[in-house]
Design a protein around this motif. Structure first.
Motif, PDB file in Angstrom:
ATOM      1  N   SER A  43       0.833  -1.214   0.000  1.00  0.00           N
ATOM      2  CA  SER A  43       0.000   0.000   0.000  1.00  0.00           C
ATOM      3  C   SER A  43       0.859   1.251   0.000  1.00  0.00           C
ATOM      4  O   SER A  43       0.591   2.206  -0.742  1.00  0.00           O
ATOM      5  N   THR A  46       2.473   1.579  -3.473  1.00  0.00           N
ATOM      6  CA  THR A  46       1.495   1.997  -4.482  1.00  0.00           C
ATOM      7  C   THR A  46       1.188   3.481  -4.323  1.00  0.00           C
ATOM      8  O   THR A  46       1.169   4.231  -5.312  1.00  0.00           O
ATOM      9  N   TYR A  47       0.946   3.924  -3.098  1.00  0.00           N
ATOM     10  CA  TYR A  47       0.668   5.337  -2.839  1.00  0.00           C
ATOM     11  C   TYR A  47       1.803   6.210  -3.372  1.00  0.00           C
ATOM     12  O   TYR A  47       1.569   7.240  -3.996  1.00  0.00           O
ATOM     13  N   LEU A  59      -5.817   5.178  -1.069  1.00  0.00           N
ATOM     14  CA  LEU A  59      -5.018   4.446  -0.079  1.00  0.00           C
ATOM     15  C   LEU A  59      -4.714   5.285   1.157  1.00  0.00           C
ATOM     16  O   LEU A  59      -3.795   4.985   1.907  1.00  0.00           O
ATOM     17  N   VAL A 124      -8.167  -3.432   3.127  1.00  0.00           N
ATOM     18  CA  VAL A 124      -7.057  -2.727   2.463  1.00  0.00           C
ATOM     19  C   VAL A 124      -6.314  -1.883   3.487  1.00  0.00           C
ATOM     20  O   VAL A 124      -6.927  -1.124   4.246  1.00  0.00           O
ATOM     21  N   LYS A 126      -4.373   1.238   4.606  1.00  0.00           N
ATOM     22  CA  LYS A 126      -4.352   2.625   4.157  1.00  0.00           C
ATOM     23  C   LYS A 126      -3.517   3.465   5.116  1.00  0.00           C
ATOM     24  O   LYS A 126      -3.410   3.155   6.304  1.00  0.00           O
TER      25      LYS A 126
END
Length: 134
Positions: A43, A46-47, A59, A124, A126
């Protein structure tokens, strides 16, 4: 000719002197010790690395969106993502996971060290906040 050679050598040396930025998403994620650690690091990666602002801003938690960094505005998140340099931290270590909360120690290419506070929402992980490491 000699001057050109000296200039070329100088340029080559300077090119190697700057910090080497991490772009290895797979390696960054694999540095997690457990599947949960890897999901958390995925995560963060990806962010930080995606060019898809909506995906990146998806996210972060509502709490993080409402911090002064974004002032509660999704378009501010998108602007931050759009203008940010795309690189990963030098390292990130999941320090703790407790239920749907986690803390990650992040060491940047600069001298900056921070803690990413993470929350799992809908399965997910975040970003819930980023605070200075003490």
């Amino acid at each position: 000719m000699r001057r050109a050679l000296v200039l070329a050598l100088g340029i080559a040396l300077l090119a190697g002197c700057g910090p080497s930025l991490n772009h290895d998403v797979a390696g960054f994620v694999r540095s997690g010790n457990t599947p949960t650690d890897q999901a958390i690091l995925r995560s963060i990666a990806t962010y930080r690395m995606t060019k898809d602002e909506a995906r990146a801003c998806g996210l972060i938690t509502a709490h993080f969106l409402n911090t002064p960094r974004f002032d509660g505005k999704l378009r501010n998140c998108e602007q931050v993502v759009r203008s940010a340099d795309k690189h990963l931290p030098d390292s990130a270590t999941v320090q703790s996971v407790s239920g749907d909360a986690a803390r990650v120690f992040v060491d940047e290419p600069t001298a900056t060290k921070s803690i990413y506070e993470m929350r799992r929402e809908g399965g997910v992980w975040k970003i819930d906040d980023i605070v200075e490491a003490k």
